[in-house]
Design an enzyme around this catalytic site. Structure first.
Site, PDB file in Angstrom:
ATOM      1  N   GLY A 169       1.081  -1.136  -0.091  1.00  0.00           N
ATOM      2  CA  GLY A 169      -0.026   0.291  -0.520  1.00  0.00           C
ATOM      3  C   GLY A 169       1.014   1.039  -0.227  1.00  0.00           C
ATOM      4  O   GLY A 169       2.000   1.136   1.004  1.00  0.00           O
ATOM      5  N   ASN A 197       3.895   2.481   2.456  1.00  0.00           N
ATOM      6  CA  ASN A 197       5.380   1.348   2.950  1.00  0.00           C
ATOM      7  C   ASN A 197       6.258   3.396   2.839  1.00  0.00           C
ATOM      8  O   ASN A 197       7.022   3.347   3.329  1.00  0.00           O
ATOM      9  CB  ASN A 197       5.330   1.702   1.178  1.00  0.00           C
ATOM     10  CG  ASN A 197       4.580   0.262   0.965  1.00  0.00           C
ATOM     11  OD1 ASN A 197       4.054  -0.475   1.181  1.00  0.00           O
ATOM     12  ND2 ASN A 197       4.644   0.168  -1.107  1.00  0.00           N
ATOM     13  N   LEU A 248      12.974   9.797 -11.836  1.00  0.00           N
ATOM     14  CA  LEU A 248      12.646   9.458 -13.243  1.00  0.00           C
ATOM     15  C   LEU A 248      13.695   7.782 -13.281  1.00  0.00           C
ATOM     16  O   LEU A 248      14.400   7.834 -13.485  1.00  0.00           O
ATOM     17  CB  LEU A 248      14.680  10.555 -14.019  1.00  0.00           C
ATOM     18  CG  LEU A 248      13.773  11.883 -13.810  1.00  0.00           C
ATOM     19  CD1 LEU A 248      15.441  12.956 -14.288  1.00  0.00           C
ATOM     20  CD2 LEU A 248      12.757  11.898 -14.341  1.00  0.00           C
ATOM     21  N   ASP A 298       7.828   5.335  -3.568  1.00  0.00           N
ATOM     22  CA  ASP A 298       7.454   5.335  -1.655  1.00  0.00           C
ATOM     23  C   ASP A 298       8.733   5.308  -1.072  1.00  0.00           C
ATOM     24  O   ASP A 298       8.200   6.438   0.339  1.00  0.00           O
ATOM     25  CB  ASP A 298       6.959   4.247  -1.338  1.00  0.00           C
ATOM     26  CG  ASP A 298       5.264   3.790  -2.350  1.00  0.00           C
ATOM     27  OD1 ASP A 298       4.581   4.649  -2.896  1.00  0.00           O
ATOM     28  OD2 ASP A 298       5.003   2.692  -2.699  1.00  0.00           O
TER      29      ASP A 298
HETATM   30  O1  RIB Z   1       4.110   1.781  -5.102  1.00  0.00           O
HETATM   31  C1  RIB Z   1       4.000  -0.389  -4.271  1.00  0.00           C
HETATM   32  C2  RIB Z   1       2.781  -0.246  -3.763  1.00  0.00           C
HETATM   33  O2  RIB Z   1       1.983   0.041  -4.935  1.00  0.00           O
HETATM   34  C3  RIB Z   1       2.636  -1.489  -3.225  1.00  0.00           C
HETATM   35  O3  RIB Z   1       3.027  -1.848  -2.213  1.00  0.00           O
HETATM   36  C4  RIB Z   1       1.346  -1.612  -4.097  1.00  0.00           C
HETATM   37  O4  RIB Z   1       0.580  -2.288  -2.904  1.00  0.00           O
HETATM   38  C5  RIB Z   1       0.473  -1.123  -4.639  1.00  0.00           C
HETATM   39  O5  RIB Z   1      -0.339  -0.303  -3.594  1.00  0.00           O
END
Ligand code: RIB
Length: 298
Positions: free
Chosen positions: A42, A46, A216, A248
């Site tokens: 998520g 993250n 990038l 993330d």
């Molecule tokens: O950005 C990566 C995330 O995107 C993954 O962990 C997955 O859950 C999706 O939401």
């Protein structure tokens, strides 16, 4: 020692169900994969975990299901020392992401949001009002935009900085953009936003008067200052195994560093180093460096 920044992440928490294969199947084709994993993901969670690993005092604001995945995500927040008192328990199932990763470490992701779409603007606004010493609020696009807008509006009233990662990309409302201090898309999201690829011209004209960063991938990032001047941020060359969650990782580590008092360029350089490290390991949160590893990358 400087005080840890207090960061709230308003966003998604999901369970990632990931298949690794050398070659991914076409429609109608069946192939063997090499590995299946279940991992914490998520985009919101993250970013929260990465900021916490870097040393921030982190609050998660979100929604999970009353099911096994939800319980497991709650336990992960506890283990990562993330405050989850503002994570609602929904009647909907916990969000999941089905992820395929190919032999080059590139992924394809299908998200089923479930509980991530079951929380409202009041819940987020009340949470943001109540967090003591708040310095930064981070949002993405895996929860309703009305929720992020409400959270950012309260954050601005409180004098906190807001950082929006428009992923996965959707059209952004003028209300949300008005309360967004930093907009940090990747190159694909940048193109989806303005309809043109990132070039020195399109980057320099992006959001005049506001701060932005365009990430990038293996080419690093470009920092766009309020006057339109551009600074290229180089990244470490690595052998990529899995890029899931690298964006993330950048957001969480950049927010920590900026909130700790670094200037934007140093924060983006730090975030590029941490994100490059993350693509050398499998999974999203499972690929992030520990506090000890971060100290070797700082
Ligand atoms: O950005 C990566 C995330 O995107 C993954 O962990 C997955 O859950 C999706 O939401």
């Amino acid at each position: 020692m400087s005080k840890a920044p207090v960061i709230a992440v308003v966003g998604s928490a999901s369970m990632d169900l990931t298949c690794y294969a050398d070659v991914l199947p076409q429609a109608g084709q069946t192939l063997y994969g090499n590995l299946f994993t279940t991992g914490f993901g998520g985009k919101g969670a993250n970013q929260a975990v990465m900021a916490a690993l870097a040393g921030a005092d982190v609050y998660m604001v979100g929604s999970i299901g009353n099911d096994l995945f939800g319980k497991s995500l709650q336990e992960n927040f506890r283990n990562q020392k993330i405050n989850s008192e503002h994570v609602k328990i929904s009647d909907l199932p916990t969000g999941v992401a089905h992820i395929w990763v190919d032999g080059q470490g590139q992924n394809r992701i299908l998200i089923v949001p479930g509980a991530n779409h079951d929380f409202d603007a009041n819940h987020a606004a009340d949470a943001i009002k109540s967090i003591p010493g708040l310095s930064i609020v981070i949002g993405q696009c895996e929860v309703p935009q009305s929720v992020t807008t409400a959270a950012f509006t309260v954050a601005k009233e409180r004098g906190a900085l807001t950082i929006l990662n428009p992923a996965p990309y959707e059209d952004l409302s003028l209300e949300l953009l008005a309360v967004t201090d930093w907009l940090i898309p990747n190159e694909v999201e940048f193109e989806e936003f303005i309809g043109k690829a990132p070039t020195s011209e399109t980057l320099a004209q992006f959001r005049p008067g506001k701060n932005s960063i365009v990430t990038l991938g293996d080419k690093g990032a470009v920092l766009i200052s309020t006057d339109g001047s551009l600074t290229s941020i180089a990244t470490t060359k690595v052998q990529a195994v899995d890029s899931t969650g690298a964006g993330d990782c950048f957001i969480g580590s950049f927010s920590f560093s900026l909130g700790s008092g670094s200037d934007a360029q140093s924060a983006a350089e730090f975030a590029c180093r941490i994100a490059a490290f993350s693509v050398t390991r499998k999974g999203a949160q499972s690929s992030y460096p520990s506090a000890a590893e971060i100290s070797t990358l700082s």
